[in-house]
Write an enzyme that holds these catalytic residues in place. Structure first.
Site, mmCIF file in Angstrom:
data_model
loop_
_atom_site.group_PDB
_atom_site.id
_atom_site.type_symbol
_atom_site.label_atom_id
_atom_site.label_comp_id
_atom_site.label_asym_id
_atom_site.label_seq_id
_atom_site.Cartn_x
_atom_site.Cartn_y
_atom_site.Cartn_z
ATOM 1 N N HIS A 135 31.250 44.314 36.374
ATOM 2 C CA HIS A 135 30.842 43.291 37.341
ATOM 3 C C HIS A 135 31.013 43.818 38.774
ATOM 4 O O HIS A 135 30.198 43.541 39.655
ATOM 5 C CB HIS A 135 31.676 42.018 37.149
ATOM 6 N N GLU B 65 36.481 42.837 36.480
ATOM 7 C CA GLU B 65 35.862 43.643 35.408
ATOM 8 C C GLU B 65 35.067 44.784 36.033
ATOM 9 O O GLU B 65 34.230 44.566 36.918
ATOM 10 C CB GLU B 65 34.940 42.757 34.559
ATOM 11 N N HIS C 250 36.309 33.397 23.049
ATOM 12 C CA HIS C 250 35.734 32.139 23.541
ATOM 13 C C HIS C 250 35.882 31.146 22.394
ATOM 14 O O HIS C 250 35.743 31.534 21.222
ATOM 15 C CB HIS C 250 34.228 32.217 23.795
ATOM 16 N N ASP D 154 33.362 31.625 19.708
ATOM 17 C CA ASP D 154 33.395 32.856 18.894
ATOM 18 C C ASP D 154 34.094 32.526 17.563
ATOM 19 O O ASP D 154 33.875 33.184 16.551
ATOM 20 C CB ASP D 154 34.232 33.960 19.571
ATOM 21 N N ASP E 214 36.226 44.944 27.709
ATOM 22 C CA ASP E 214 35.165 43.952 27.581
ATOM 23 C C ASP E 214 33.847 44.699 27.698
ATOM 24 O O ASP E 214 33.281 44.842 28.784
ATOM 25 C CB ASP E 214 35.312 42.888 28.684
ATOM 26 N N ASP F 161 23.884 44.176 33.611
ATOM 27 C CA ASP F 161 25.226 44.260 33.033
ATOM 28 C C ASP F 161 25.199 45.154 31.787
ATOM 29 O O ASP F 161 24.740 44.738 30.723
ATOM 30 C CB ASP F 161 25.669 42.834 32.656
ATOM 31 N N GLU G 104 37.223 35.211 36.730
ATOM 32 C CA GLU G 104 36.570 36.516 36.514
ATOM 33 C C GLU G 104 35.283 36.587 37.337
ATOM 34 O O GLU G 104 34.293 35.950 37.005
ATOM 35 C CB GLU G 104 36.261 36.707 35.022
HETATM 36 C C1 NOJ Z 1 31.205 37.015 28.509
HETATM 37 C C2 NOJ Z 1 31.109 37.940 29.683
HETATM 38 O O1 NOJ Z 1 30.117 38.917 29.468
HETATM 39 C C3 NOJ Z 1 32.436 38.616 29.907
HETATM 40 O O2 NOJ Z 1 32.401 39.512 30.969
HETATM 41 C C4 NOJ Z 1 33.474 37.593 30.126
HETATM 42 O O3 NOJ Z 1 34.706 38.228 30.289
HETATM 43 C C5 NOJ Z 1 33.566 36.681 28.954
HETATM 44 N N1 NOJ Z 1 32.277 36.105 28.679
HETATM 45 C C6 NOJ Z 1 34.626 35.652 29.191
HETATM 46 O O4 NOJ Z 1 34.113 34.459 29.597
HETATM 47 MG MG MG Z 2 34.564 40.183 31.202
#
Ligand code: NOJ
Ligand code: MG
Length: 393
Positions: free
Chosen positions: A227, A224, A61, A64, A294, A262, A188
């Protein structure tokens, strides 16, 4: 006499295309009930640590790597450092995304906020990082809903929210095309958390939204595992639907117990058969994207590195088992038997629609009792896979 077989290697290779979100290794183990249990490592240290361990790629991100209010000069300096680490370790930047959820400005969503200023700020933030991501060579730019959702349903019109989301993605698509960045977008899905309900909760919702965009050809999905299981759905089926639609542009792998918060556990730690079948799907259909983990280390870990090694090792282990399943004569025989249909052919029975074909079908004679008599070997097949997985055959 038993011949000595060489043990298959669980060592990751670059060609495995394993990647990690750097936020995973930066995670300090804090949760809603407890503070951090590990020291903070910076984004640069995370990229370096992954690179040193032979990981193929990283995702990040914007924040980050640099703080939200960093000057342009500070941001440039960080990008320069990232590029140096990429050169020296060989790690690639495989995907990027925007943090549109941490700062209170986004407390009621970013692209779906009521406030046009918040939406515009969110799009601007994405534009800035899209340029950096392109410079770092990322080919995928992720849009995870984050706070795009609602807690009070009467207070946010979900139809309007989806329109707002679409407008922002359309705007950013034009931007990417105009900049001539070689990049696709990826949605996502996630059903909830941190909001009570997140818009675009599953792969199916994301695929339906993509079809309504101005540039559907440049938008895919990165499902994911966690998720999907939070929604009580089957990762194999969600991954498969994206793949079948030609939209599987990235994947986020991890572990998760169904219908819970989560958990983001390491890949394959919770449901070995499910993990094996996901790995087998990606292998069988020659998925060529990165396999991104992830997840985050257990809160009890002192540092993230055992976790990193473990995720890659787990994937390789499941890959070995998937190969063993493919080569297992007993399993293959039973699967073939299931496919064998006594010479009936779909093309001959039905095939593509024609008026004559429909007429022929109307007159065809079927014996449902006879159709029902077929012996299906599901118990045996499933047990065989269990025994392969447990190393008993
Ligand atoms: C944080 C989320 O927990 C994760 O699942 C996601 O892929 C990333 N952010 C990307 O935005
Ligand atoms: Mg993710």
């Amino acid at each position: 006499m038993a011949t000595k077989q060489s043990k298959p290697s669980l060592k990751p290779r670059r060609r495995d295309k394993f990647a990690f979100g750097i936020w995973c290794v930066m995670n300090q183990g804090a949760d809603p009930f407890g503070v951090a249990t590990r020291p903070q490592i910076t984004g640069l240290e995370a990229v370096k640590g992954l690179g040193k361990r032979g990981v193929y790629g990283f995702e990040y991100h914007d924040n980050d790597l640099w703080p939200l209010k960093a000057s342009a000069a500070k941001q440039r300096a960080v990008v320069k450092d990232v590029k140096r680490i990429m050169r020296t370790t060989g790690i690639r930047c495989t995907a990027a995304t925007t943090n549109l959820f941490t700062h209170p400005a986004f407390k009621d969503g970013a692209f779906t906020s009521h406030d046009p200023k918040v939406r515009a700020y969110a799009v601007q933030k994405a534009m800035v990082n899209i340029d950096v991501a392109a410079e770092l060579g990322a080919r995928v730019y992720i849009f995870w809903g984050g706070r795009e959702g609602a807690d009070v349903d009467i207070a946010k019109d979900p139809v309007e929210a989806l329109k707002r989301f679409r407008d922002c993605i359309n705007f950013l698509s034009e931007y990417v095309l105009e900049q001539k960045h070689r990049m696709v977008f990826s949605i996502e899905p996630k059903p909830n958390e941190p909001r009570s309900d997140t818009y675009l909760p599953t792969a199916g919702h994301a695929l339906a939204m993509i079809a309504t965009l101005d540039h559907p050809e440049m938008v895919g999905v990165n499902p994911e595992t966690a998720h999907i299981k939070m929604a009580g759905l089957n990762p194999l089926h969600e991954f498969a639907q994206c793949l079948e639609a030609g939209k599987l542009v990235d994947i986020h792998l991890n572990g998760q117990k169904p219908l819970r918060y989560d958990q983001d556990m390491s890949f394959g730690c919770d449901n070995p058969k499910e993990a094996l079948l996901v790995v087998k799907l990606l292998k069988d259909y020659a998925y060529a994207g990165t396999k991104t983990f992830d997840a985050h280390p257990y809160r009890t870990e002192a540092d993230p590195w055992d976790f990193v090694e473990r995720c890659m090792r787990a994937y390789k282990a499941y890959e070995i088992k998937a190969e063993q399943a493919d080569a297992d004569a007993t399993l293959c025989r039973m699967l073939e038997q299931l496919e064998r249909t006594g010479g009936a052919s779909w093309a001959r029975l039905l095939g593509a629609y024609s008026a004559a074909g429909a007429e022929k079908l109307r007159k065809a004679k079927f014996n449902p009792d006879k159709l029902a008599k077929r012996k299906l070997l599901y118990e045996q097949i499933d047990q065989r896979l269990t025994e392969i997985l447990l190393g008993l055959v």
